[in-house]
Design an enzyme around this catalytic site. Structure first.
Site, PDB file in Angstrom:
ATOM      1  CG  ASP A  86      -2.909 -13.514  20.952  1.00  0.00           C
ATOM      2  OD1 ASP A  86      -3.350 -12.442  21.367  1.00  0.00           O
ATOM      3  OD2 ASP A  86      -3.394 -14.622  21.228  1.00  0.00           O
ATOM      4  CG  ASP A 136      -3.897 -18.055  23.419  1.00  0.00           C
ATOM      5  OD1 ASP A 136      -4.270 -17.288  24.322  1.00  0.00           O
ATOM      6  OD2 ASP A 136      -2.715 -18.105  23.023  1.00  0.00           O
TER       7      ASP A 136
END
Ligand code: ATP
Length: 904
Positions: A333, A641
């Site tokens: 990410d 996440d």
């Protein structure tokens, strides 16, 4: 309410407000004092860990091993034959073996225990009206908790409010389809699966939000009652260790068969006595089996896990330690992992005006200027209705809050929203007052899938929706734009897209803000209310600089032959600019989520082989990307996440969950949890993973040839019909004492300098690679030559068999010591300053072994136990030279292999 009553109350049949009342709590939560009282009364919200196996059980487990059966049988037979010394030594070895297994298990277990607390769950509670993030263990009945998608329920709760709430209760009921929850009470006799107004500890929120009151904690929860513990760290072994265990078992059987054949050969062909031959056969078995290997491999792995934990990578699944070493692609990410996640608005753009904002971080201090000229906030808001409306939207369409403590501003909530709050405060607004003046009636929360957030507020003559989000999303919903003077004009779409692009080129994250006035008194917000007819207020451009350590880690990964791929929800141009700043490449072209959707499997596989940046990507895209990479033969580490990242994390070879901003769902799906959410920690974990593999390989390469050399010497002696150069008890001494002590050093070996300069290990590469097999044979031959040569040399000098054997044993140990120095660098030269100096551990082990050999040779009680004899200084020197020869020969071999470019 007494504890008993709380536990037996059937809360699912009780209305929400009644539950709160009975638990003596309120919508604002408990007071601090009452939390303390209840904590004392109910205890911590924790489940007792499963009772560990008793000492006796553990001891018996370690006794259950083929090798030990052989040894015990040998002890019995030697006892029957009256060889008491042998019996005694063999029994000591049995005890030592069990003790080593026992201690190493304890050590490995401790290493895992130590990281368990790092994974302790948290909960968001409301106490005295304030939202707080607490350790889930501190929850008490009556606490009001806030739940959001991705959370694992910290305790059993009765729902007070719920919005689109769905909970996956598979952990409790086995039902894999998430359940839609509601607030209304259900029938008294409803089963757990039908209690729609309840949530149970250990289950997962897959969607929506809720507010709930805790009704049971710790052992009183449903999961506590059925006594099941949710493991935060999975036990077990790794594929490699399993393979080695299997190899060990086969090896043991082969050795036992060979020993039996040897026994027959000796008694039948050579006509030796059964007693003598039995001892020789046992000697061979003992010599050939690497007794210490399994224990040392487990320790090496545990030490690796511990080291990774100190570098912020917490291993949840042990096989990941190994897989890490062969990772070829890391998909990461962007926000917060590669970048700092400290967002600051630098520019605000309205139709016809742009505002520059100074300052860094969340402190609401920083000058404002228009076209280079400073301007006071009050004057600015008075003069520009568009900017004023934008600032209000920034403050109100926002869930974050900023707190000042000793002139330090800290953020609670999402960093993007924190940046907007700081902006509004720099413009002189007070978010706290604004929230009181214009309370929020409803909200559509931000989710990565739809990339916007909207809030509903009352106005004097109706209501107003404020919206913020990704510019292309918001622009598509807008019909008009607000001019600086407050006038509304039709949207100039092209112009805005150009402005977005220009900001993104500089690596800035761009958000658009808009509003819509609605007639009448609405109190519910629906997606249709924001889908069209919005008025654009302007854009904000936010910087989020790359992390310094991530830049270094990216370079390190590239040197290590690992591709770094960025997968982000952000704009393609912004993402590419950040990727360039991170040193991921110069000509980076982002592929966007919508583009991915139009690709078939083959095109996608080609795309992922090249591309470095995937932007505007959603969790489903992540899953497809991992699959495409894996189809190309890549070994993929993937970060995540959110709750929707769980499938991609599971699919990846190494799923990496974020420990700080990650949801519980992601953490449970990940094989690794990053304590600091930092990309650099993934690179560290890869480095440690490669080190662990190196050290395992060093241990195997160290121990196997020693056993090889010993058993070859014994075999040769029997075949030649001469006395054994080393007796079985002496072999046991060497294997159990010096070999284990020296090999143990390898578990702690530091990372070699070039670990991150080599290409990744092929996942199918066997531990016993051609190189390792060659080494085992070559070094076995060296050991055989040393043991046999020195033994024969002593005999030829007229020494007794006992003295010759003492020399053979000392030569063996001395060769081991020098071989340790060689094996510490499998292929690189050992004659370097670092190599010769060793580490404190190496030196302690070497001196320990030296002292023990002195005892073995000169102490009378050892002499009577092991039939050893004192040696002259000269003989001692020759022994050391023989050992040194091993090191020298291997250095020449390494140099030759390097010169000839033989990778083996
Ligand atoms: P990552 O790089 O970790 O995937 P990201 O923050 O870039 O994370 P998202 O959080 O999915 O990705 O955000 C995607 C886009 O949604 C952002 O580029 C921004 O335009 C918009 N956005 C982000 N946060 C908010 C928010 N709180 N409210 C409204 N829009 C937001």
């Amino acid at each position: 309410m007494p504890e008993q009553q709380i536990q037996s109350r059937r809360w699912h049949a009780c209305e929400a407000d009644e539950t709160l009342r009975e638990l003596e709590s309120s919508a604002a939560g408990l007071s601090r004092q009452s939390v303390e009282e209840r904590l004392a009364r109910h205890g911590a919200n924790r489940l007792e860990e499963a009772k560990p196996a008793s000492v006796l059980q553990r001891l018996l487990r370690h006794l259950n091993n083929v090798l030990l059966y052989v040894l015990i049988a040998a002890a019995v037979v030697t006892g029957l034959m009256g060889h008491w010394v042998d019996t005694f030594v063999i029994l000591v070895v049995v005890v030592l073996n069990v003790a080593i297994g026992f201690v190493q298990e304890g050590k490995a277990e401790k290493a895992l225990q130590a990281i368990r607390h790092l994974l302790a769950p948290h909960a968001v509670v409301l106490r005295e009206g304030r939202q707080q993030d607490v350790d889930a263990a501190e929850l008490v009945p009556g606490d009001v908790v806030l739940l959001a998608s991705g959370d694992s329920l910290p305790a059993d709760v009765r729902l007070l409010q719920a919005r689109n709430l769905r909970i996956d209760e598979a952990a409790l009921t086995g039902e894999s389809v998430p359940v839609d929850k509601q607030v209304e009470a259900v029938a008294d006799d409803a089963s757990i699966g039908d209690r729609l107004c309840m949530g149970y500890a250990g289950t997962l929120v897959t969607q929506g939000q809720a507010r709930a009151v805790v009704v049971a904690t710790g052992a009183a929860t449903e999961i506590g009652r059925i006594g099941r513990m949710l493991e935060s760290v999975e036990q077990g072994t790794t594929p490699l260790l399993r393979k080695m265990e299997e190899f060990g078992r086969i090896q043991t059987l082969v050795i036992l068969a060979t020993s039996a054949l040897l026994f027959l050969f000796g008694t039948l062909v050579r006509g030796m006595g059964t007693g003598e031959m039995f001892i020789a056969a046992v000697g061979l078995a003992v010599a050939a089996i690497p007794e210490g290997l399994p224990a040392i491999m487990t320790i090496t792995l545990a030490i690796g896990v511990q080291r990774m934990a100190t570098r912020s990578a917490v291993i949840r699944r042990l096989p990941a330690v190994e897989t890490l070493g062969s990772v070829t692609v890391i998909c990461s990410d962007k926000t917060g992992t590669l970048t700092r996640n400290e967002m600051t608005v630098q520019e605000v753009i309205c139709a016809g005006q742009s505002l520059e904002v100074e300052g860094a971080g969340y402190a609401p201090q920083g000058a404002l200027s228009v076209d280079g000229a400073a301007i006071e906030p009050a004057a600015l808001l008075a003069r520009s209705p568009a900017l004023s409306a934008l600032m209000h939207a920034a403050a109100l369409c926002n869930d974050a809050s900023l707190h000042e403590n000793e002139q330090q501003w800290t953020l609670a909530g999402d960093p993007t929203e924190g940046a907007l709050l700081t902006l509004a405060m720099k413009a002189g607004l007070s978010p706290t007052n604004l929230h009181v003046d214009r309370p929020r009636l409803d909200v559509i929360p931000f989710e990565s899938e739809h990339r916007f957030m909207a809030t509903l507020h009352a106005t004097d003559d109706g209501s107003e929706v404020l919206v913020k989000g990704a510019p292309e999303r918001i622009l598509a919903m807008c019909a008009n734009q607000m001019m600086v003077d407050g006038e509304e004009r039709p949207l100039e779409l092209e112009l805005w897209h150009e402005k977005v692009e220009a900001q993104a080129q500089a690596g800035r994250r761009v958000l658009a803000l808009a509003r819509r006035r609605l007639p009448g008194n609405k109190d519910m917000l629906e997606h249709a209310d924001v889908a069209s007819a919005l008025t654009l207020l302007g854009l904000v451009a936010i910087i989020d600089p790359p992390r310094e350590e991530a830049i270094r880690a990216v370079a390190q990964c590239r040197a290590a032959g690992i591709r770094v791929v960025m997968i982000t929800g952000d704009h393609g141009v912004t993402a590419s600019a950040i990727a360039r700043q991170l040193g991921m490449g110069d000509r980076i072209q982002a592929i966007t989520g919508p583009q991915l959707e139009h690709m078939d499997e083959a095109t996608m596989r080609r795309a992922v082989a090249e591309a470095r940046v995937f932007a505007r990507a959603s969790p489903e895209h992540k899953l497809r990307l991992v699959r495409a990479l894996q189809a190309n033969g890549d070994v993929v580490a993937m970060t995540g996440d959110g709750v929707n990242d769980a499938p991609a994390l599971k699919q990846a070879d190494v799923g990496v969950a974020m420990g700080m901003k990650g949801t519980e769902a992601a953490k449970q799906a990940g094989a690794i949890v990053l304590a600091d959410d930092n990309f650099a920690s993934i690179a560290h974990a890869v480095e440690e993973g490669r080190t662990v593999y190196d050290n395992l390989r060093k241990t195997v390469t160290f121990l196997l040839p020693i056993n090889g050399g010993e058993s070859l010497s014994l075999l040769l002696a029997v075949l030649l019909g001469i006395a054994l150069p080393i007796t079985p008890v002496q072999v046991l001494w060497v294997n159990m004492v010096s070999s284990v002590a020296l090999a143990m050093v390898l578990a702690f070996e530091p990372t070699e300098a070039d670990v991150m300069q080599r290409p990744p290990r092929r996942p199918d590469e066997p531990m016993l690679s051609r190189f390792v097999i060659w080494r085992i044979f070559f070094v076995s031959a060296l050991f055989l030559a040393g043991i046999f040569g020195m033994y024969q040399w002593m005999l030829s000098q007229g020494a007794t068999v006992e003295a010759a054997r003492t020399v053979a044993v000392n030569t063996l140990v001395c060769m081991e010591v020098f071989y340790l120095f060689s094996v510490r660098y499998l292929k690189a030269p050992s004659f370097t300053r670092e190599g010769v100096k060793g580490t404190p551990r190496v030196l302690v082990a070497v001196f320990g072994v030296f002292a023990l050999q002195l005892l073995f040779t000169y102490a009378p009680f050892m002499q009577s136990l092991f039939e050893s004899e004192a040696l002259s200084l000269f003989t001692g020197l020759v022994v050391v030279l023989a050992g040194l020869a091993v090191l020298v020969i291997l250095e020449i071999e390494k140099a030759l292999l390097r010169r000839l470019g033989l990778g083996l």
